[in-house]
Enzyme design. Structure first.
Site, PDB file in Angstrom:
ATOM      1  N   ARG A  16       0.800  -1.250   0.017  1.00 55.22           N
ATOM      2  CA  ARG A  16      -0.084   0.168   0.029  1.00 55.22           C
ATOM      3  C   ARG A  16       0.954   1.302  -0.002  1.00 55.22           C
ATOM      4  O   ARG A  16       0.399   2.146  -0.652  1.00 55.22           O
ATOM      5  CB  ARG A  16      -0.956   0.037   1.095  1.00 55.22           C
ATOM      6  CG  ARG A  16      -1.665   1.162   1.336  1.00 55.22           C
ATOM      7  CD  ARG A  16      -2.847   1.304   2.235  1.00 55.22           C
ATOM      8  NE  ARG A  16      -2.794   0.520   3.430  1.00 55.22           N
ATOM      9  CZ  ARG A  16      -2.233   0.706   4.502  1.00 55.22           C
ATOM     10  NH1 ARG A  16      -1.300   1.653   4.617  1.00 55.22           N
ATOM     11  NH2 ARG A  16      -2.215  -0.394   5.394  1.00 55.22           N
TER      12      ARG A  16
ATOM     13  N   TYR B  29     -15.859  18.195 -15.201  1.00 55.94           N
ATOM     14  CA  TYR B  29     -16.303  16.979 -15.292  1.00 55.94           C
ATOM     15  C   TYR B  29     -17.514  16.648 -14.423  1.00 55.94           C
ATOM     16  O   TYR B  29     -17.155  16.728 -13.151  1.00 55.94           O
ATOM     17  CB  TYR B  29     -14.956  15.962 -15.390  1.00 55.94           C
ATOM     18  CG  TYR B  29     -15.079  14.796 -15.019  1.00 55.94           C
ATOM     19  CD1 TYR B  29     -15.544  14.083 -16.260  1.00 55.94           C
ATOM     20  CD2 TYR B  29     -14.911  13.887 -13.896  1.00 55.94           C
ATOM     21  CE1 TYR B  29     -15.676  12.480 -16.279  1.00 55.94           C
ATOM     22  CE2 TYR B  29     -15.192  12.551 -13.932  1.00 55.94           C
ATOM     23  CZ  TYR B  29     -15.554  11.919 -15.234  1.00 55.94           C
ATOM     24  OH  TYR B  29     -15.585  10.553 -15.099  1.00 55.94           O
TER      25      TYR B  29
ATOM     26  N   ASP C 222      -6.834  19.465 -14.351  1.00 57.44           N
ATOM     27  CA  ASP C 222      -6.971  18.133 -14.625  1.00 57.44           C
ATOM     28  C   ASP C 222      -6.750  18.311 -15.833  1.00 57.44           C
ATOM     29  O   ASP C 222      -7.383  18.751 -16.939  1.00 57.44           O
ATOM     30  CB  ASP C 222      -8.697  17.969 -14.629  1.00 57.44           C
ATOM     31  CG  ASP C 222      -9.226  16.601 -14.851  1.00 57.44           C
ATOM     32  OD1 ASP C 222      -8.401  16.150 -15.769  1.00 57.44           O
ATOM     33  OD2 ASP C 222      -9.983  15.976 -14.466  1.00 57.44           O
TER      34      ASP C 222
ATOM     35  N   LYS D  65      -7.866   7.441 -19.616  1.00 61.73           N
ATOM     36  CA  LYS D  65      -8.171   7.831 -20.732  1.00 61.73           C
ATOM     37  C   LYS D  65      -7.008   7.954 -21.918  1.00 61.73           C
ATOM     38  O   LYS D  65      -6.482   6.767 -21.983  1.00 61.73           O
ATOM     39  CB  LYS D  65      -8.891   9.290 -20.654  1.00 61.73           C
ATOM     40  CG  LYS D  65      -9.672   9.453 -19.657  1.00 61.73           C
ATOM     41  CD  LYS D  65     -10.953   8.894 -19.821  1.00 61.73           C
ATOM     42  CE  LYS D  65     -11.945   8.606 -18.761  1.00 61.73           C
ATOM     43  NZ  LYS D  65     -12.085  10.074 -18.044  1.00 61.73           N
TER      44      LYS D  65
HETATM   45  C1  PLP Z   1     -12.854  10.325 -16.779  1.00 58.40           C
HETATM   46  C2  PLP Z   1     -12.497  11.566 -16.377  1.00 58.40           C
HETATM   47  C3  PLP Z   1     -12.422  11.611 -14.659  1.00 58.40           C
HETATM   48  C4  PLP Z   1     -12.563  10.568 -13.634  1.00 58.40           C
HETATM   49  O1  PLP Z   1     -11.683   9.379 -13.957  1.00 58.40           O
HETATM   50  P1  PLP Z   1     -11.828   7.879 -13.689  1.00 58.40           P
HETATM   51  O2  PLP Z   1     -10.503   7.337 -13.983  1.00 58.40           O
HETATM   52  O3  PLP Z   1     -12.989   7.625 -14.572  1.00 58.40           O
HETATM   53  O4  PLP Z   1     -12.107   7.784 -12.025  1.00 58.40           O
HETATM   54  C5  PLP Z   1     -11.863  12.849 -14.237  1.00 58.40           C
HETATM   55  N1  PLP Z   1     -11.491  13.944 -14.950  1.00 58.40           N
HETATM   56  C6  PLP Z   1     -11.798  13.908 -16.478  1.00 58.40           C
HETATM   57  C7  PLP Z   1     -11.624  15.018 -17.383  1.00 58.40           C
HETATM   58  C8  PLP Z   1     -12.312  12.604 -16.684  1.00 58.40           C
HETATM   59  O5  PLP Z   1     -12.578  12.471 -18.258  1.00 58.40           O
END
Ligand code: PLP
Length: 381
Positions: free
Chosen positions: A50, A103, A175, A200
């Site tokens: 962890r 988001y 982000d 992504k």
């Molecule tokens: C998908 C996404 C998230 C969240 O991420 P997860 O891996 O689905 O928990 C946060 N910010 C943006 C811009 C995203 O596209």
């Protein structure tokens, strides 16, 4: 901006050949604990997985290098990364400014989880840095930004927003999921923290869920690492390995995503069945100049509104053959979706509501001609 050597870092940062065997690829260290050579005598600093695991560490070092930060931390998902970061930097009574078109998961985290715990927030349109400046309070600990945004592809001037945040004694968090570190490096533009859904573009193959935080300041990195270990929402070794496998080709994939998206955006603009097209690479995009300044290219996400209202949008989504109907984005395969009924359904009736006739595409790296032909046939009356 120093973009030199991006692909070299993607393939080598944190990924030296294994000292014992020479294995070129970082192994999956599927272990929870580590033998000690005497009480407290750790062999390579590892004690319990962890706290740290060599596969995760390789990914964390690679991501830190790609974002030009001092420390990277890998989590079980993008949302786990956001939650851990926010519980590190904000306590009850503190205030955070989030994008007016944040988001959906971030909006839900603030409105339904952090707010009941006493963290205050305001959603402010961030294409206007002065609006953010006006919303700053003495208790504001962070400005949370996204660029480009989902699904309308608004672009925020990160450098200007860093100035606003820092003037108010707050951190700027970006982000960077939609751009990826290949297209945009927020720390170079003045941001303090970068957040990713590695699910992504970084993972890039739609086969793993993960998240990451990268920080400029080592002391802040230490505090987040403490929370990562304490709360435990870590990336497991298999997931870290898959993500690392994906990130090694990030620059090459992004070049193709951008090339294909630019081509599709141009075809959509020309198409008589399509009204507005949203893509930061189009000269008439309202923040095209900002995008040109802070991004290497304009990304793989495009949104558009076919003539004929919601019905037409739903028809297009149901007719494509190469584009798969589905949520998420950033994988090698092209995806299409209807934000109003899918990713942004929960935003109905809120300020984050999206146009009902909007279609969003995540442009993959297939042959561009096939993608164009597919959308053209889907748009036929
Ligand atoms: C998908 C996404 C998230 C969240 O991420 P997860 O891996 O689905 O928990 C946060 N910010 C943006 C811009 C995203 O596209």
């Amino acid at each position: 901006m120093t973009f030199e050597g991006f692909q070299t870092l993607a393939i080598h940062a944190g990924q030296e050949a294994d000292a014992e065997t020479g294995a070129v690829v970082v192994p999956i260290y599927a272990t929870s604990t580590y033998a000690q050579d005497g009480v407290g005598a750790l062999r390579a600093g590892y004690e319990y997985s962890r706290t740290a695991n060599p596969t995760r560490k390789a990914l964390e070092e690679c991501l830190a290098a790609l974002e030009s930060g001092t420390r990277g931390l890998a989590f079980a998902s993008g949302m786990a990364a956001e939650d851990t970061l926010l519980r590190t930097i904000a306590k009850p009574g503190d205030h955070v400014i989030i994008p007016g078109d944040a988001y959906g998961g971030t909006f839900r985290l603030f409105s339904q989880v952090l707010e009941p715990w006493g963290v205050r927030w305001d959603a402010v349109p961030q294409t206007d840095p002065d609006a953010v400046r006006a919303a700053m309070r003495p208790e504001t600990v962070a400005v949370w930004a996204e660029s480009p945004t989902n699904p309308l592809l608004n672009v925020t001037d990160i450098e200007a927003l860093a100035g606003v945040a820092h003037d108010g004694g707050a951190l700027l968090v970006v982000d960077n999921t939609f751009a990826s570190p290949y297209l945009q490096q927020p720390i170079h533009l003045g941001a303090d923290v970068v957040v990713h859904s590695t699910t992504k573009y970084i993972g890039g193959h739609s086969d793993v869920v993960g998240g990451a935080v990268v920080v400029a300041d080592a002391e802040l990195g230490e505090r987040i690492a403490f929370h990562q270990n304490t709360m435990g929402a870590i990336a497991g070794p298999f997931d870290a390995w898959l993500t690392l496998r994906g990130v090694r080709t990030l620059g090459v994939r992004m070049d193709r995503h951008c090339q294909n998206a630019e081509r599709l955006a141009a075809e959509l603009v020309r198409h008589p069945g399509v009204g507005q097209v949203y893509y930061p690479g189009l000269p008439d995009h309202p923040q095209h100049k900002v995008a040109e300044r802070q991004m290497r290219a304009f990304g793989g996400m495009v949104a558009f509104r076919p003539h004929g209202g919601e019905e037409a949008a739903l028809r297009v989504c149901g007719r494509t053959r190469v584009f798969t109907l589905g949520e998420s984005l950033g994988g090698v395969e092209s995806l299409i979706e209807h934000p109003g009924r899918m990713t942004h359904a929960s935003a109905a009736g809120s300020p984050l509501e999206v146009p009902a006739d909007l279609v969003r595409i995540s442009v993959g790296i297939e042959s561009a001609d096939d993608l164009v032909a597919d959308l053209v046939q889907a748009l036929e009356e």
